[in-house]
Design an enzyme around this catalytic site. Structure first.
Site, short mmCIF file in Angstrom:
data_model
loop_
_atom_site.label_atom_id
_atom_site.label_comp_id
_atom_site.label_asym_id
_atom_site.label_seq_id
_atom_site.Cartn_x
_atom_site.Cartn_y
_atom_site.Cartn_z
N TYR A 58 24.46 8.85 -30.12
CA TYR A 58 23.17 9.41 -30.56
C TYR A 58 22.44 8.38 -31.41
O TYR A 58 23.03 7.79 -32.31
CB TYR A 58 23.39 10.68 -31.41
CG TYR A 58 22.87 11.89 -30.67
CD1 TYR A 58 21.51 11.97 -30.35
CD2 TYR A 58 23.71 12.92 -30.28
CE1 TYR A 58 21.03 13.06 -29.64
CE2 TYR A 58 23.22 14.00 -29.56
CZ TYR A 58 21.88 14.07 -29.25
OH TYR A 58 21.40 15.12 -28.54
N GLU A 60 18.78 8.81 -32.51
CA GLU A 60 17.40 9.25 -32.77
C GLU A 60 16.75 8.31 -33.77
O GLU A 60 17.36 7.93 -34.78
CB GLU A 60 17.40 10.68 -33.30
CG GLU A 60 17.62 11.69 -32.20
CD GLU A 60 17.45 13.13 -32.66
OE1 GLU A 60 17.05 13.36 -33.81
OE2 GLU A 60 17.71 14.02 -31.83
N ASP A 207 -1.95 2.89 -16.13
CA ASP A 207 -0.66 3.38 -15.67
C ASP A 207 -0.16 2.41 -14.59
O ASP A 207 -0.60 2.45 -13.44
CB ASP A 207 -0.82 4.80 -15.12
CG ASP A 207 0.51 5.41 -14.68
OD1 ASP A 207 1.45 4.63 -14.42
OD2 ASP A 207 0.59 6.65 -14.57
N THR A 241 7.00 2.70 -15.13
CA THR A 241 8.39 3.10 -14.90
C THR A 241 9.18 1.82 -14.63
O THR A 241 8.64 0.82 -14.17
CB THR A 241 8.51 4.04 -13.69
OG1 THR A 241 7.80 3.48 -12.60
CG2 THR A 241 7.96 5.41 -13.99
N LYS A 244 10.71 1.17 -10.23
CA LYS A 244 9.97 0.94 -8.97
C LYS A 244 9.98 -0.57 -8.71
O LYS A 244 11.04 -1.13 -8.47
CB LYS A 244 8.56 1.52 -9.09
CG LYS A 244 8.56 3.06 -9.28
CD LYS A 244 7.16 3.62 -9.22
CE LYS A 244 7.15 5.14 -9.28
NZ LYS A 244 6.90 5.66 -10.63
N ARG A 250 16.29 4.02 -13.68
CA ARG A 250 15.26 5.06 -13.69
C ARG A 250 14.82 5.31 -15.14
O ARG A 250 15.65 5.65 -15.99
CB ARG A 250 15.86 6.34 -13.08
CG ARG A 250 14.92 7.46 -12.81
CD ARG A 250 15.48 8.35 -11.75
NE ARG A 250 15.51 7.62 -10.49
CZ ARG A 250 14.47 7.51 -9.66
NH1 ARG A 250 13.33 8.10 -9.94
NH2 ARG A 250 14.58 6.80 -8.56
#
Ligand code: DSN
Length: 433
Positions: A58, A60, A207, A241, A244, A250
């Site tokens: 973890y 955060e 984008d 992303t 791609k 991913r």
């Protein structure tokens, strides 16, 4: 089918039910053609990092500002990823935590907008993305999206209608202009968009989900802006992303100007996400290193050359290409000239039976619904990674024409499926090598 248990020996033994399904997917990816424009084959090193022990932790927060102990090594991983990313794109600031492209876009909206604010973005049926204001997506429900589109079909047509975008920007005074698309095959020049954004006082977001790898390799103009020295001539924020054309795991990422860095970071965490996926961030770091090599530039040039070969061979088969062709890794083909009865849905299903994987897509001003569509979208990133070149692209277009012309004849479809299997056996994806 071969025994693929060597890829996951423990799963195969401890969970044979899942192992058998994984076998089938390994078989599918290695013996059928992967022509979905948003997919790729990540390297073995990327897969290894994504499967590492970092999934146990973890973390955060951000490096040196965590809410959990024990992050001294995790911090180094995330720092490495964001430093590599900043250097790769020459950006002021990078955030590598978004779990996906949609999350990256959501974080930008959270950082820059209030609910109800006006945003100008590309129409979904003309190449935009769900997160660019679709009424079925949070973006269209929380914000007031106004859509621009492309010019009508014709020579030099089906390009972003800049005149219309400018008029809409003047009329609606958006707080944010979103450019970049999910099914648009031409280069988007950021310069006139920056001028329009400045004139109406809007932020500019690019984008780059689809084209990030092309940008990283320098074969597509960079939209990345900076507020560090003088006037910003690029976008304020670039989202993308990593799986791609970037060929990583991913996930998503955000680049932004120094000026927006604190608000973007705050929007990703704690605004939108909880614990970051540090195993995926490690895999992103691997991909960013791979993307900084001369091999990657060579690869992206081949991706575009292959897309152009596939485009011209598809045109020879009688398909009309949206915008007449491509500058990128992607092609959108209109089925109606080939056969006016053929829908994108039927074409996708028949091609699937022949082992040719692609996706149906609306074409600009499509009379058919998004579920049926009149088009197919193809992309070359994955099969270029597997080593295919222009000759294979011409052959694939022939197979596509053959199977769609003879779609009522199951024997003809099976014949093409056999040819596809043979072709794929000569170009195994990296995980098989
Ligand atoms: N990014 C989309 C695609 O291009 O396939 C899916 O969200």
């Amino acid at each position: 089918m071969s025994d693929y248990s060597r890829f996951y020996p423990l799963v195969s033994v401890q969970d044979p039910e899942l192992g058998a399904i994984l076998d089938l997917e390994v078989w599918r990816q290695s013996s059928t053609l992967q022509l979905i424009a948003s997919e790729n084959f990540a390297s073995k090193a990327v897969l290894e990092a994504a499967g590492s022990v970092l999934t146990n932790k973890y973390a955060e927060g951000y490096p040196r500002k965590r809410y959990y102990g024990g992050n001294q090594f995790i911090d180094r991983v995330e720092e490495l990823a964001r430093t590599r990313l900043k250097e790769l794109f020459g950006a002021d600031h990078a955030n590598v935590q978004p779990h996906a492209g949609a999350n990256a876009n959501a974080a930008v909206y959270l950082a820059l907008l209030k609910p109800g604010d006006t945003v100008l973005a590309m129409r979904l049926d003309q190449g935009g993305h769900l997160t660019h204001g679709s009424p079925v997506n949070f973006s269209g429900q929380l914000y007031n999206f106004v859509s621009y589109g492309v010019t009508p079909a014709g020579p030099e047509g089906e390009r972003i209608d800049l005149e219309n975008l400018y008029q809409l920007a003047r009329e609606h005074r958006p707080r944010l202009i979103v450019v970049g698309a999910t099914a648009y095959t031409r280069v988007i020049d950021v310069e006139p968009l920056r001028r329009i954004a400045d004139e109406v006082g809007a932020y500019l977001m690019f984008d780059a989900a689809h084209v990030a790898g092309l940008i990283a390799a320098g074969v597509y103009p960079s939209p990345v802006g900076s507020s560090k020295s003088g006037k910003n001539i690029g976008a304020d924020v670039v989202t993308f992303t990593t799986h791609k054309t970037m060929r990583g795991p991913r996930g998503g990422a955000i680049l932004c100007t120094e000026e927006l860095s604190a608000s973007i970071d705050k929007a990703v965490f704690p605004g939108l996400q909880g614990g970051p996926l540090e195993h995926i961030i490690a895999a992103k770091a691997v991909a960013f290193k791979e993307a900084s090599t001369p091999e990657f530039v060579k690869y992206q040039k081949a991706v575009i050359a292959n897309a152009q070969s596939l485009a011209s061979a598809l045109a020879d088969q009688g398909f009309r290409l949206v915008s007449g062709g491509t500058d990128t890794h992607m092609i959108v083909a209109d089925m109606r000239n080939f056969d006016k009865e053929l829908t994108g849905k039927e074409a996708q299903e028949v091609l699937d039976r022949a082992g040719i994987t692609c996706n149906r897509n609306q074409i600009p001003y499509d009379p058919r619904s998004p579920f049926v569509t009149s088009g197919l979208r193809f992309g070359t990133p994955a099969e270029t990674t597997a080593g295919m070149g222009r000759a294979e692209m011409a052959y694939i277009a022939e197979l596509i024409g053959q199977v769609l012309r003879n779609r009522a004849d199951e024997a003809a479809v099976s014949q093409v499926a056999e040819e596809v299997t043979l072709l794929c056996s000569k170009f195994p994806p990296p995980f098989m090598q």
